[in-house]
Each structure stands twice: as structure tokens, then as C-alpha cells.
Design a protein around this motif. Structure first.
Motif, PDB file in Angstrom:
ATOM      1  N   LYS A   3     -12.563  -1.116  15.550  1.00 61.27           N
ATOM      2  CA  LYS A   3     -11.146  -1.235  15.214  1.00 61.27           C
ATOM      3  C   LYS A   3     -10.990  -1.016  13.713  1.00 61.27           C
ATOM      4  CE  LYS A   3      -7.197  -4.325  15.615  1.00 61.27           C
ATOM      5  NZ  LYS A   3      -6.213  -3.331  15.905  1.00 61.27           N
ATOM      6  N   THR A   5      -9.419  -1.495  10.298  1.00 61.14           N
ATOM      7  CA  THR A   5      -8.651  -2.492   9.560  1.00 61.14           C
ATOM      8  C   THR A   5      -8.685  -2.120   8.088  1.00 61.14           C
ATOM      9  OG1 THR A   5     -10.569  -3.901   9.159  1.00 61.14           O
ATOM     10  CG2 THR A   5      -9.320  -4.322  11.187  1.00 61.14           C
ATOM     11  N   LYS A   6      -7.907  -2.833   7.293  1.00 59.68           N
ATOM     12  CA  LYS A   6      -7.908  -2.606   5.850  1.00 59.68           C
ATOM     13  C   LYS A   6      -9.310  -2.831   5.294  1.00 59.68           C
ATOM     14  CE  LYS A   6      -6.071  -4.528   1.635  1.00 59.68           C
ATOM     15  NZ  LYS A   6      -5.369  -5.616   1.021  1.00 59.68           N
ATOM     16  N   GLU A   7     -10.005  -3.854   5.819  1.00 62.63           N
ATOM     17  CA  GLU A   7     -11.352  -4.159   5.343  1.00 62.63           C
ATOM     18  C   GLU A   7     -12.335  -3.037   5.686  1.00 62.63           C
ATOM     19  OE1 GLU A   7      -9.396  -6.386   7.075  1.00 62.63           O
ATOM     20  OE2 GLU A   7      -8.841  -7.473   5.260  1.00 62.63           O
ATOM     21  N   ASP A  26      -4.033  -0.260   1.934  1.00 63.01           N
ATOM     22  CA  ASP A  26      -2.872  -0.496   2.793  1.00 63.01           C
ATOM     23  C   ASP A  26      -2.217   0.828   3.184  1.00 63.01           C
ATOM     24  OD1 ASP A  26      -3.089  -3.314   2.715  1.00 63.01           O
ATOM     25  OD2 ASP A  26      -2.039  -3.356   0.784  1.00 63.01           O
ATOM     26  N   PHE A  29      -4.363   2.645   5.636  1.00 65.62           N
ATOM     27  CA  PHE A  29      -4.275   1.963   6.929  1.00 65.62           C
ATOM     28  C   PHE A  29      -3.003   2.374   7.670  1.00 65.62           C
ATOM     29  CE2 PHE A  29      -2.983  -1.816   9.437  1.00 65.62           C
ATOM     30  CZ  PHE A  29      -4.034  -1.809  10.341  1.00 65.62           C
ATOM     31  N   ASN A  33      -2.924   4.626  11.233  1.00 66.22           N
ATOM     32  CA  ASN A  33      -2.223   4.248  12.462  1.00 66.22           C
ATOM     33  C   ASN A  33      -1.311   5.365  12.948  1.00 66.22           C
ATOM     34  OD1 ASN A  33      -3.407   1.739  12.852  1.00 66.22           O
ATOM     35  ND2 ASN A  33      -1.955   0.718  11.496  1.00 66.22           N
TER      36      ASN A  33
END
Length: 106
Positions: A3, A5-7, A26, A29, A33
Motif C-alpha cells: 500500500k 503511503t506518504k511514508e 504529500d 501521494f 492516487n
């Protein structure tokens, strides 16, 4: 599949030796999406998996294309002489990628 994610984006950037400014993870990200949503949309097209991929879209028209021949490149001054917006001997283009908070110079 992992998945996103920002991390995960920050770790990938570090692995690729990219330094991200605050807020860039951000932004990436959000963009990621959007790309995933477009891929999902394409996957719902009927019979899309039955179509041969277009690895080279010009194969039928290749005989109409000229043969590549080495030639002398234009001088930088000649290449930009008809350009309306230039910076020295470079073509000046508007910024198309950036942070949402960036101001556009025109």
C-alpha cells in the motif's frame, strides 16, 4: 501489493537518493492516487485484456518515416532565433510541475 503511503514515498525517495522538500511527499501521494484511479478505470474497460499491446504504434507507418541520418546539430543561436520566449540561448517555458503553493511567473 504494497500500500502506497506518504511514508513509503519518503522511503523510496531516500532509496533513490532524492531529497524531498516539506510537502512534496504529500503532493506525490495525491498524484499517485490519481494515477491508481486511472489504472483502475482502465481495468474496467470490457475486453481490455484481450487486446495486443501497442509496443510501437508506428509499425504500420514506419515505411513513411524518413531514415535517421547523422547530421550537424544547429547552433544554439539558430535554434532559438524564432522563439518568442528565451533566456540566453535556451527556450523559456512555463513551469508545469510544482507545488500547489508555487506562484507562476508569466
Amino acid at each position: 501489493m504494497i500500500k502506497v503511503t506518504k511514508e513509503v514515498i519518503e522511503v523510496c525517495a531516500q532509496n533513490l537518493l532524492f531529497d524531498l522538500n516539506p510537502g512534496q511527499a504529500d503532493l506525490i501521494f495525491e498524484e499517485f492516487n490519481t494515477v491508481l484511479a486511472q489504472i483502475d478505470y482502465l481495468s474496467h474497460i470490457p475486453h481490455v485484456d484481450e487486446v495486443d499491446p501497442m509496443t510501437f504504434p508506428y509499425s504500420e507507418h514506419q515505411k513513411l518515416m524518413r531514415e535517421d541520418r547523422p547530421s550537424k546539430p544547429l547552433k544554439a543561436q539558430d535554434a532559438v532565433k524564432n522563439c518568442n520566449s528565451k533566456l540566453g540561448v535556451q527556450v523559456k517555458l512555463p513551469k508545469v510541475v510544482g507545488n500547489k503553493n508555487d506562484q507562476v511567473d508569466e
